[in-house]
Design an enzyme around this catalytic site. Structure first.
Site, PDB file in Angstrom:
ATOM      1  N   LYS A  68     -11.335  -1.123  70.955  1.00 44.63           N
ATOM      2  CA  LYS A  68     -11.396   0.169  70.596  1.00 44.63           C
ATOM      3  C   LYS A  68     -11.667   0.997  71.788  1.00 44.63           C
ATOM      4  O   LYS A  68     -11.075   2.377  71.993  1.00 44.63           O
ATOM      5  CB  LYS A  68     -12.309   0.659  69.400  1.00 44.63           C
ATOM      6  CG  LYS A  68     -12.002   0.034  68.111  1.00 44.63           C
ATOM      7  CD  LYS A  68     -12.854   0.403  67.080  1.00 44.63           C
ATOM      8  CE  LYS A  68     -12.455  -0.481  65.585  1.00 44.63           C
ATOM      9  NZ  LYS A  68     -13.289   0.045  64.554  1.00 44.63           N
ATOM     10  N   ALA A 129     -26.008  -0.183  66.378  1.00 49.56           N
ATOM     11  CA  ALA A 129     -25.985   0.698  67.368  1.00 49.56           C
ATOM     12  C   ALA A 129     -24.639   0.318  68.078  1.00 49.56           C
ATOM     13  O   ALA A 129     -24.431   0.935  69.110  1.00 49.56           O
ATOM     14  CB  ALA A 129     -27.123   1.060  68.184  1.00 49.56           C
TER      15      ALA A 129
END
Length: 274
Positions: A68, A129
């Site tokens: 990504k 996270a």
């Protein structure tokens, strides 16, 4: 004869992906003859070469982990949300042959959480996270959350999310994994951690029935965390809900036509045996 147009999902591993099922069902229902959607095994370092080698018949790519951030880097332009998050799950071929990056994970999360009843001024806890947490922070901002608490095992990973929170304009507080139970009292809990990591919390969290739990996993389902929250009366959103919502956004950007959501949802359910 229909003009052949192509799209695919790329990532590593990728064999498990249900994106081809969803998109191809959409093409069929929308009458897009000549359109096809497949998958490519592709590591992050391999993505630039793969994208550069695609011919003009390629309309778009869905990008999953670990590519990504690389997807954002190969694009000539990007949406504000993809830029703020620092990651893209969508690459759209523009008429001039260049690529445009977007992040439909964020819009998908906003949609499924709003459908579950999340309203402005909610408190949000994000477990984990990593890359999905980035989208969760941005979605919380778009839902006008009061604040976001990120619970993670490494403080450095939380620090990596602070620029994202600053870019989207939502206050962020970090907490250690040892504090996860107390922060599960939020209005919304979004679990973005890998399979098994949150399982020990299932038997220790005192769930509030008004809490919405979004667990980004979907295999196996329900997760122990989702089962415990459901038993306590919480509203539950699964990774399958997000998978469909973000695919709808991609479909419409790739094709330029409204997505036949019902047909895409039915194909996903059939593939899962639901």
């Amino acid at each position: 004869m229909a003009v052949a147009r192509r799209a695919a999902v790329v990532g590593k591993p990728i064999a498990h992906s249900l994106s081809p099922v969803i998109h191809n069902a959409g093409y069929a229902a929308a009458g897009l003859a000549g359109w096809s959607y497949t998958r490519f095994e592709c590591a992050e370092s391999e993505l630039p070469a793969l994208v550069a080698g695609l011919g003009p018949e390629w309309a778009g790519l869905s990008v999953t982990m670990p590519g990504k951030e690389a997807a954002l880097a190969v694009a000539a332009a990007a949406s504000p949300v993809a830029t703020a998050v620092g990651a893209a799950n969508t690459l759209v071929r523009r008429p001039d042959g260049t690529w445009y990056a977007d992040n439909t994970d964020v819009a998908g999360m906003v949609e499924v959480l709003a459908d579950a009843g999340v309203r402005p001024d909610a408190t949000v806890t994000v477990l984990g996270a990593g890359g999905t947490a980035r989208a969760a922070v941005a979605a919380a901002a778009q839902l006008r959350a009061r604040a976001v608490t990120v619970v993670a095992r490494r403080a450095e990973a939380i620090d990596d999310l602070r620029p994202v929170a600053g870019a989207v304009g939502v206050p962020l507080v970090g907490a250690s994994w040892a504090q996860a139970v107390e922060h599960a009292a939020a209005d919304v809990v979004i679990s973005t951690v890998p399979k098994g990591v949150a399982d020990p919390l299932a038997g220790t969290v005192a769930w509030h029935p008004a809490t919405v739990l979004f667990d980004a996993l979907y295999d196996p389902w329900p997760t122990p965390l989702a089962a415990a929250a459901h038993a306590a009366g919480c509203r539950i959103v699964s990774g399958l809900d997000l998978l469909l919502a973000q695919a709808v956004g991609q479909f419409e950007q790739f094709t330029g036509v409204p997505a036949p959501r019902a047909a895409m949802a039915a194909a996903l359910a059939a593939a899962r045996g639901d």
